[in-house]
Design a protein around this motif. Structure first.
Motif, PDB file in Angstrom:
ATOM      1  N   ILE A  64       0.892  -1.204   0.018  1.00  0.00           N
ATOM      2  CA  ILE A  64       0.180   0.063  -0.058  1.00  0.00           C
ATOM      3  C   ILE A  64       0.981   1.234   0.079  1.00  0.00           C
ATOM      4  CG2 ILE A  64      -1.798   1.232   1.165  1.00  0.00           C
ATOM      5  CD1 ILE A  64      -2.464  -1.855   0.377  1.00  0.00           C
ATOM      6  N   THR A  65       0.587   2.165  -0.845  1.00  0.00           N
ATOM      7  CA  THR A  65       1.459   3.210  -0.990  1.00  0.00           C
ATOM      8  C   THR A  65       0.840   4.427  -1.310  1.00  0.00           C
ATOM      9  OG1 THR A  65       3.671   4.155  -2.029  1.00  0.00           O
ATOM     10  CG2 THR A  65       1.961   3.007  -3.492  1.00  0.00           C
ATOM     11  N   SER A  66       1.377   5.641  -0.901  1.00  0.00           N
ATOM     12  CA  SER A  66       0.812   6.996  -1.146  1.00  0.00           C
ATOM     13  C   SER A  66       1.541   7.742  -2.478  1.00  0.00           C
ATOM     14  CB  SER A  66       0.642   7.826  -0.270  1.00  0.00           C
ATOM     15  OG  SER A  66       1.765   7.972   0.634  1.00  0.00           O
ATOM     16  N   SER A  67       2.540   6.828  -2.968  1.00  0.00           N
ATOM     17  CA  SER A  67       3.455   7.334  -3.956  1.00  0.00           C
ATOM     18  C   SER A  67       2.614   7.688  -5.263  1.00  0.00           C
ATOM     19  CB  SER A  67       4.557   6.534  -4.272  1.00  0.00           C
ATOM     20  OG  SER A  67       5.260   6.181  -2.958  1.00  0.00           O
ATOM     21  N   TYR A  90      -4.508   4.176  -0.360  1.00  0.00           N
ATOM     22  CA  TYR A  90      -4.129   4.260   0.889  1.00  0.00           C
ATOM     23  C   TYR A  90      -5.130   4.863   1.832  1.00  0.00           C
ATOM     24  CZ  TYR A  90      -2.780   8.804  -0.428  1.00  0.00           C
ATOM     25  OH  TYR A  90      -3.031  10.442  -0.643  1.00  0.00           O
ATOM     26  N   GLN A  91      -6.101   5.631   1.187  1.00  0.00           N
ATOM     27  CA  GLN A  91      -6.853   6.704   1.893  1.00  0.00           C
ATOM     28  C   GLN A  91      -7.865   5.815   3.062  1.00  0.00           C
ATOM     29  OE1 GLN A  91      -8.102   9.753  -0.722  1.00  0.00           O
ATOM     30  NE2 GLN A  91      -6.494  11.114   0.175  1.00  0.00           N
ATOM     31  N   ASP A  92      -8.413   4.980   2.334  1.00  0.00           N
ATOM     32  CA  ASP A  92      -9.479   4.020   2.825  1.00  0.00           C
ATOM     33  C   ASP A  92      -8.506   3.116   3.821  1.00  0.00           C
ATOM     34  OD1 ASP A  92     -11.643   5.154   1.531  1.00  0.00           O
ATOM     35  OD2 ASP A  92     -11.792   3.690   0.203  1.00  0.00           O
ATOM     36  N   PHE A  93      -7.566   2.588   3.488  1.00  0.00           N
ATOM     37  CA  PHE A  93      -6.898   1.661   3.939  1.00  0.00           C
ATOM     38  C   PHE A  93      -6.469   2.117   5.227  1.00  0.00           C
ATOM     39  CE2 PHE A  93      -2.986  -0.442   5.224  1.00  0.00           C
ATOM     40  CZ  PHE A  93      -3.048  -1.768   5.251  1.00  0.00           C
ATOM     41  N   SER A  94      -5.735   3.505   5.216  1.00  0.00           N
ATOM     42  CA  SER A  94      -5.301   3.963   6.275  1.00  0.00           C
ATOM     43  C   SER A  94      -6.209   4.180   7.424  1.00  0.00           C
ATOM     44  CB  SER A  94      -4.493   5.141   6.148  1.00  0.00           C
ATOM     45  OG  SER A  94      -5.294   6.153   5.615  1.00  0.00           O
ATOM     46  N   LYS A  95      -7.571   4.652   6.970  1.00  0.00           N
ATOM     47  CA  LYS A  95      -8.577   4.824   7.918  1.00  0.00           C
ATOM     48  C   LYS A  95      -9.085   3.724   8.746  1.00  0.00           C
ATOM     49  CE  LYS A  95     -10.678   8.526   5.563  1.00  0.00           C
ATOM     50  NZ  LYS A  95     -11.702   8.911   4.520  1.00  0.00           N
ATOM     51  N   VAL A  96      -9.136   2.413   7.811  1.00  0.00           N
ATOM     52  CA  VAL A  96      -9.785   1.230   8.438  1.00  0.00           C
ATOM     53  C   VAL A  96      -8.752   0.752   9.553  1.00  0.00           C
ATOM     54  CG1 VAL A  96     -10.262  -1.105   8.064  1.00  0.00           C
ATOM     55  CG2 VAL A  96     -11.202   0.681   6.339  1.00  0.00           C
ATOM     56  N   LYS A 100      -2.258   6.205  10.211  1.00  0.00           N
ATOM     57  CA  LYS A 100      -1.981   7.566   9.706  1.00  0.00           C
ATOM     58  C   LYS A 100      -0.973   8.043  10.997  1.00  0.00           C
ATOM     59  CE  LYS A 100      -6.324   8.243   8.264  1.00  0.00           C
ATOM     60  NZ  LYS A 100      -7.388   9.397   7.784  1.00  0.00           N
ATOM     61  N   ASP A 101      -0.314   9.177  10.419  1.00  0.00           N
ATOM     62  CA  ASP A 101       0.371   9.997  11.604  1.00  0.00           C
ATOM     63  C   ASP A 101      -0.650  11.255  11.921  1.00  0.00           C
ATOM     64  OD1 ASP A 101       0.532  12.024   9.636  1.00  0.00           O
ATOM     65  OD2 ASP A 101       2.712  11.570   9.162  1.00  0.00           O
ATOM     66  N   GLN A 102      -0.059  12.120  12.950  1.00  0.00           N
ATOM     67  CA  GLN A 102      -1.006  13.107  13.441  1.00  0.00           C
ATOM     68  C   GLN A 102      -1.311  14.077  12.320  1.00  0.00           C
ATOM     69  OE1 GLN A 102       2.073  12.543  14.266  1.00  0.00           O
ATOM     70  NE2 GLN A 102       3.249  14.214  14.297  1.00  0.00           N
ATOM     71  N   LEU A 105      -1.188  11.549   7.419  1.00  0.00           N
ATOM     72  CA  LEU A 105      -0.395  10.990   6.371  1.00  0.00           C
ATOM     73  C   LEU A 105      -0.129   9.608   6.558  1.00  0.00           C
ATOM     74  CD1 LEU A 105       2.371  13.992   5.934  1.00  0.00           C
ATOM     75  CD2 LEU A 105       0.097  13.447   4.314  1.00  0.00           C
ATOM     76  N   LEU A 106       0.073   8.707   5.440  1.00  0.00           N
ATOM     77  CA  LEU A 106       0.376   7.383   5.631  1.00  0.00           C
ATOM     78  C   LEU A 106       1.473   6.992   6.499  1.00  0.00           C
ATOM     79  CD1 LEU A 106      -0.919   4.390   4.544  1.00  0.00           C
ATOM     80  CD2 LEU A 106       0.461   4.684   2.664  1.00  0.00           C
ATOM     81  N   GLU A 107       1.523   6.189   7.362  1.00  0.00           N
ATOM     82  CA  GLU A 107       2.719   5.830   7.886  1.00  0.00           C
ATOM     83  C   GLU A 107       3.389   4.460   7.404  1.00  0.00           C
ATOM     84  OE1 GLU A 107       3.065   7.344  12.167  1.00  0.00           O
ATOM     85  OE2 GLU A 107       1.272   5.986  12.135  1.00  0.00           O
TER      86      GLU A 107
END
Length: 125
Positions: A64-67, A90-96, A100-102, A105-107
């Motif tokens: 999974i990437t935000s690149s 990555y947006q849906d994945f990082s929420k589920v 995400k950092d503060q 952004l995807l960690e």
């Protein structure tokens, strides 16, 4: 199948891969699922490729990437990996999965899901 109630059960999530295909997390599988979260796909390296190749019979791998698409295409060409390995959703994945950092952004992280759809390992790196 035996469920360990102490471990979280993975919610079902559909991920569109760069190949255009959809792959599912959170449904019972014959192999474990290994999810590598790389905000910067350029951090992909030969060791990760070798690990994916070594475990391909026992594990289904996801990145999974935000690149950008261009950065993903470069990694695919350089390492000769398949497009169905990488997702930019990555947006849906990082929420589920709360990866995400503060700043939202995807960690960078690693998650292993067993054949019972339970998270057996989750690290934010």
């Amino acid at each position: 199948m035996s469920i360990d109630l102490a471990r979280p059960i993975v919610p079902t999530i559909a991920l569109k891969m760069l190949s255009g295909n959809t792959r599912l997390l959170g449904i019972p599988k014959q192999r474990v699922q290994v999810v590598m979260i790389l905000p910067h796909i350029t951090e992909f390296n030969e060791e990760l490729k070798n690990a994916i190749d070594f475990f391909k019979e026992r594990a289904e791998s996801f990145i999974i990437t935000s690149s950008t698409q261009k950065q993903c295409d470069e990694v695919i060409a350089n390492y000769k990996i398949k497009e169905n390995l990488i997702s930019r959703e990555y947006q849906d994945f990082s929420k589920v999965f709360a990866i995400k950092d503060q700043n939202g952004l995807l960690e960078k992280g690693l998650m292993i899901i067993d054949t019972n759809c339970q998270i057996t390992h989750k690290d934010i790196l």
